[in-house]
Design an enzyme around this catalytic site. Structure first.
Site, mmCIF file in Angstrom:
data_model
loop_
_atom_site.group_PDB
_atom_site.id
_atom_site.type_symbol
_atom_site.label_atom_id
_atom_site.label_comp_id
_atom_site.label_asym_id
_atom_site.label_seq_id
_atom_site.Cartn_x
_atom_site.Cartn_y
_atom_site.Cartn_z
ATOM 1 N N CYS A 161 -8.947 -47.069 -111.307
ATOM 2 C CA CYS A 161 -10.269 -46.484 -111.112
ATOM 3 C C CYS A 161 -10.121 -45.138 -110.420
ATOM 4 O O CYS A 161 -9.024 -44.731 -110.036
ATOM 5 C CB CYS A 161 -11.164 -47.410 -110.294
ATOM 6 S SG CYS A 161 -10.621 -47.617 -108.575
ATOM 7 N N ASP A 180 -13.040 -5.820 -124.125
ATOM 8 C CA ASP A 180 -12.150 -4.676 -124.247
ATOM 9 C C ASP A 180 -12.128 -4.293 -125.729
ATOM 10 O O ASP A 180 -12.569 -5.058 -126.586
ATOM 11 C CB ASP A 180 -10.757 -5.054 -123.748
ATOM 12 C CG ASP A 180 -9.763 -3.925 -123.919
ATOM 13 O OD1 ASP A 180 -10.133 -2.777 -123.637
ATOM 14 O OD2 ASP A 180 -8.626 -4.196 -124.352
ATOM 15 N N ASP A 215 -7.116 -8.364 -123.658
ATOM 16 C CA ASP A 215 -5.716 -8.733 -123.919
ATOM 17 C C ASP A 215 -4.848 -8.580 -122.691
ATOM 18 O O ASP A 215 -3.681 -8.949 -122.696
ATOM 19 C CB ASP A 215 -5.151 -7.906 -125.079
ATOM 20 C CG ASP A 215 -5.138 -6.409 -124.798
ATOM 21 O OD1 ASP A 215 -5.642 -6.010 -123.728
ATOM 22 O OD2 ASP A 215 -4.635 -5.645 -125.633
ATOM 23 N N ASP A 263 -6.336 -4.730 -118.460
ATOM 24 C CA ASP A 263 -7.521 -5.457 -118.008
ATOM 25 C C ASP A 263 -7.245 -6.444 -116.886
ATOM 26 O O ASP A 263 -8.146 -7.197 -116.514
ATOM 27 C CB ASP A 263 -8.135 -6.241 -119.185
ATOM 28 C CG ASP A 263 -8.331 -5.373 -120.411
ATOM 29 O OD1 ASP A 263 -8.771 -4.239 -120.234
ATOM 30 O OD2 ASP A 263 -8.025 -5.837 -121.516
ATOM 31 N N CYS A 275 -8.286 -44.843 -107.116
ATOM 32 C CA CYS A 275 -6.825 -44.750 -107.154
ATOM 33 C C CYS A 275 -6.393 -43.282 -107.202
ATOM 34 O O CYS A 275 -5.409 -42.887 -106.563
ATOM 35 C CB CYS A 275 -6.270 -45.492 -108.367
ATOM 36 S SG CYS A 275 -6.698 -47.241 -108.454
#
Length: 827
Positions: A104, A522, A720, A724, A107
């Site tokens: 559960c 971008d 990419d 950036d 745990c």
């Protein structure tokens, strides 16, 4: 002087050691703590006669007790860790572990809290859906064996993640659950048969001796159901209580034991007016086990798509023997051997036949073929590969045999990196999950206090009903549904998006994406394919085109920007060893500088060249070069403009449809680029973006995004990562393109491996659906408990109905989350 020998194993005992165990009233010497522990255990179990009747000395306790310790210490070996441990740098390590014994959400909480108290453990996250733990630690303070032993000390078994072993664990767990369900079902039917006779006897009358007989028969039939089928609940509850925790199996086990003890008391005392609950015990265990079995299968199904990545790498591969050169097909078979993939090393050469899976990241040394990357990136079309092209572990060779040099193995491959990101996303807990876990953590304690109050009240008000009502209160509550509400939904959504090549790497990604108000793109490598090609070259000095390209290549060789790749690919084979750039400086979003043959050169945007050298093109000529909207790059030294390069790029397919759909969803779309105005304007108008800005440095982009956030915007940044990285880090949700830089992929919240931008729409839809389903699950879990608990307290719910209600409540939450697996996906 005679040598003292160990009473347990017979080995000599050094005079400096003083370990003793009292056996049959006499203190006996021991040679080590292991023998002392084993002997003490034998005495405490009342088995001292073992020493009287044994014919040979016992095995040393040193070899018995630390057996598990010795097994775990093997995992500290660096050669073995290479297969499953990721080394981040220095002494920092990261590993994925399989946890056995998880029943559960409590745990999960116990394991995470316990490991976080260990010195040297940096982070711990456990995924309830897959029962996998991801642990980061400082190996200079604690070793992996210490972590595994710490988990074992609280009653769970952990071992490094292995797909085959996890499947074995799943199959074993499934078989055990089916056996327990079978025992509970078969014996429960017999119990119900006698219970029906008892219920009928209450209406129409029954002889006391038959009633007493049926009670005893039900008692004997229920006992194996409780001991065998109910063992998981009882063991889990005992483990929780022994560590002073209140798990979700505590009220379940308490209810079962109360019902059984009360029933046995009525049976033994022969009280014909007392109540027995054997049928309720049998039904409760049967329904709860059935619910957990379906929950197990549903959890497995929800993570199946993501888990399929784990099984991409084969167990064995064909490797060329050492010192074998690239061979002709006729010579191949004599110089190859079949080896385990785990035994591959960098610079090995492997043979991949058509239809086989590539076992490691590498480079093609011989041959050409089409490679299927669909399971890894979502790209449905095979990709042609030839000599010198890189290939990835987990992809499939389709057409022709390939000889591949191994570049990365084990935890260093791209596939392993993707799996680590996936597990990080599934184990990190969004705010909704943390809230649900906090509610569930104190909910159980409140239920136990309430059950105590209910028992006291009904004991005084109606002694005949107090036990059944208390049992219903303990059984009907379902905190499991609260803890299952979020992780099952996130795991299912993650699997769905993984199939289309949209990888979730952070736990908060779906929640934040659903709330995003502004989408910032971008240009180069994001809205466009990033595969720039040189259109024209204008030279302004005495240097010819080839010489200018060689100078540009010497500078751009140190960059990952698409412009740099285009120049390097174009000038490949034309490089001059005398033209090597030194003291290279990269100015992100602007250009590069360096020295070639003691002369300073600069390459970049017109604004960068003007800033560094003071040189500019005449306005009319600059306008003519930029008129068509292509990317303009200038090359210069400190005194002269040398060349102008014009690059063209193609817009990715489906971008216009994506932008249109975002506008329809009332999202604000922006394009921020470092390119010149006409180039940015051309792309913006082509795809339908109204808000755009050009000539931006990375700092300018960061400032724009920060301004949006101060106005209350929730920003999603798609790029990419070449220029950036700062703005990707600043945005609330960052999405990196699969072909972007490693820095961007490592720090992004999501990665578009397929680079098919329309898949972002599926991601937004999945994010919204995930939040809706999480809210539905939480609402159901709270409403169910708010309605069921008062009804049980008032005595309106029988124990067997409570058992069905609790089981169905958890199952409903999981089944509702599975709807995310059926989201429409277009690739």
């Amino acid at each position: 002087m005679s040598q003292t020998h160990c009473y347990h194993c017979g080995l000599p005992v050094p005079d400096s050691l003083h370990w003793f165990v009292t056996i049959d009233g006499k203190s006996q010497p021991m040679c080590c703590p292991g023998c002392q522990a084993v002997a003490q255990a034998i005495v405490q179990a009342g088995l001292q006669e073992f020493y009287t009747y044994r014919t040979t000395p016992s095995p040393t306790g040193q070899s018995l007790v630390p057996d598990f310790l010795q097994q775990t210490q093997v995992y500290d070996n660096p050669a073995i860790q290479k297969r499953f441990v990721h080394q981040e740098g220095g002494q920092i390590r990261e590993v994925a572990l399989i946890l056995e014994g998880i029943t559960c959400a409590a745990c999960i909480w116990l394991n995470e809290r316990h490991l976080r108290t260990l010195p040297g453990v940096l982070t711990v996250h456990v995924n309830y859906s897959t029962h996998r733990a991801r642990v980061r630690w400082d190996d200079s303070q604690i070793h992996l064996s210490d972590i595994l032993q710490a988990i074992s000390r609280i009653g769970y078994l952990a071992h490094p993640y292995d797909p085959q072993r996890q499947q074995e664990v799943l199959d074993r767990e499934r078989r055990h659950q089916l056996r327990r369900i079978g025992v509970a079902g078969v014996l429960g039917m017999q119990v119900m048969m006698f219970s029906v006779a008892l219920y009928a006897g209450s209406w129409y009358g029954i002889e006391p001796e038959f009633k007493h007989l049926f009670h005893w028969l039900n008692c004997f039939l229920t006992l194996p159901i409780l001991i065998y089928s109910g063992a998981p609940f009882l063991k889990s509850a005992w483990r929780d209580l022994s560590h002073r925790q209140i798990g979700m199996d505590v009220p379940v086990s308490l209810g079962l034991l109360l019902a059984f003890v009360g029933s046995v008391w009525t049976t033994v005392s022969g009280d014909n007016h007392g109540e027995v609950y054997y049928d309720s015990i049998a039904m409760f265990i049967f329904f709860l086990l059935t619910g957990r079995y379906f929950e197990l299968m549903a959890r497995h199904k929800s993570s199946q798509a993501a888990e399929s990545l784990v099984h991409l790498v084969p167990m064995t591969t064909t490797r060329f023997k050492k010192n074998s050169d690239v061979l002709s097909p006729c010579e191949v078979e004599k110089q190859t051997e079949v080896v385990l993939v785990a035994d591959l090393e960098t610079n090995d050469t492997v043979l991949i036949r058509p239809g086989e899976t590539i076992p490691a990241d590498g480079t093609i040394q011989e041959g050409h073929s089409n490679i299927d990357e669909s399971l890894l990136t979502g790209e449905s079309q095979p990709i042609p590969k030839q000599l010198g092209h890189p290939v990835l572990a987990g992809t499939i060779n389709i057409d022709s045999p390939l000889q591949i040099r191994v570049d990365k193995v084990g935890q260093e491959t791209v596939l392993s990196h993707i799996l680590r990101l996936l597990e990080r996303a599934q184990t990190e807990k969004p705010r909704l999950t943390q809230l649900a876990d906090r509610i569930a953590s104190w909910f159980i304690g409140i239920v136990l206090l309430l059950a105590t109050g209910v028992a006291i009240y009904w004991w005084q008000a109606d002694p005949q009903r107090w036990l059944s009502i208390t049992l219903s209160v303990l059984v009907v509550t379902c905190p499991c549904a609260l803890s299952l509400a979020t992780p099952t939904a996130i795991t299912a959504a993650t699997s769905t998006l993984t199939r289309i090549g949209l990888l979730i790497t952070r736990g908060h990604a779906l929640e934040t994406l659903a709330h995003a108000t502004h989408f910032v793109f971008d240009k180069t490598g994001t809205l466009t394919e990033g595969k720039l090609r040189l259109l024209t070259t204008h030279t302004f000095a005495d240097l010819n085109r080839e010489t200018c390209l060689q100078l540009a290549r010497a500078l751009e060789h140190h960059s990952e920007h698409p412009i740099a790749l285009a120049i390097c690919n174009l000038a490949e084979g034309q490089s001059d060893s005398s033209r090597i750039a030194t003291q290279v400086n990269n100015f992100p979003g602007a250009g590069m500088s360096g020295e070639i043959a003691n002369t300073a050169y600069f390459i970049g945007t017109p604004a960068f060249i003007a800033q560094q050298t003071g040189l500019t093109l005449p306005p009319t000529e600059l306008e003519n070069l930029q008129r068509e909207g292509h990317t303009l790059v200038l090359l210069a030294n400190r005194h002269t403009l040398l060349a102008a390069f014009l690059f063209g790029d193609q817009i990715r397919p489906g971008v216009s449809e994506l932008i249109q759909a975002l506008h329809q969803q009332q999202k604000t779309v922006l394009l921020l680029s470092g390119d010149h105005t006409l180039a940015v304007q051309r792309v913006a108008h082509a795809v339908g973006i109204q808000h755009f800005a050009a000539n931006l440095t990375p700092d300018n982009k960061l400032q724009r995004v920060t301004e949006l956030q101060t106005q209350g915007a929730i920003v999603a940044m798609i790029g990419d990562g070449v220029n950036d990285a700062p703005v990707l880090a600043q945005a609330q949700i960052s999405i990196a393109m699969g072909g972007g830089t490693q820095v961007a992929r490592a720090s992004a919240d999501m990665i578009l491996l397929s680079e098919h931008l329309p898949n972002l729409l599926t991601g937004i839809h999945a994010a919204n659906q995930t939040l809706n389903i999480i809210r539905q699950n939480l609402l159901w879990a709270i409403a169910y408990n708010l309605l069921a608990l008062p009804a049980a307290t008032l005595g309106w719910i029988a124990p067997w109905i409570a058992a069905i209600g609790m089981s169905l409540s958890s199952l409903l939450v999981v089944v509702n989350a599975l709807r995310l697996l059926k989201l429409p996906t277009k690739t």
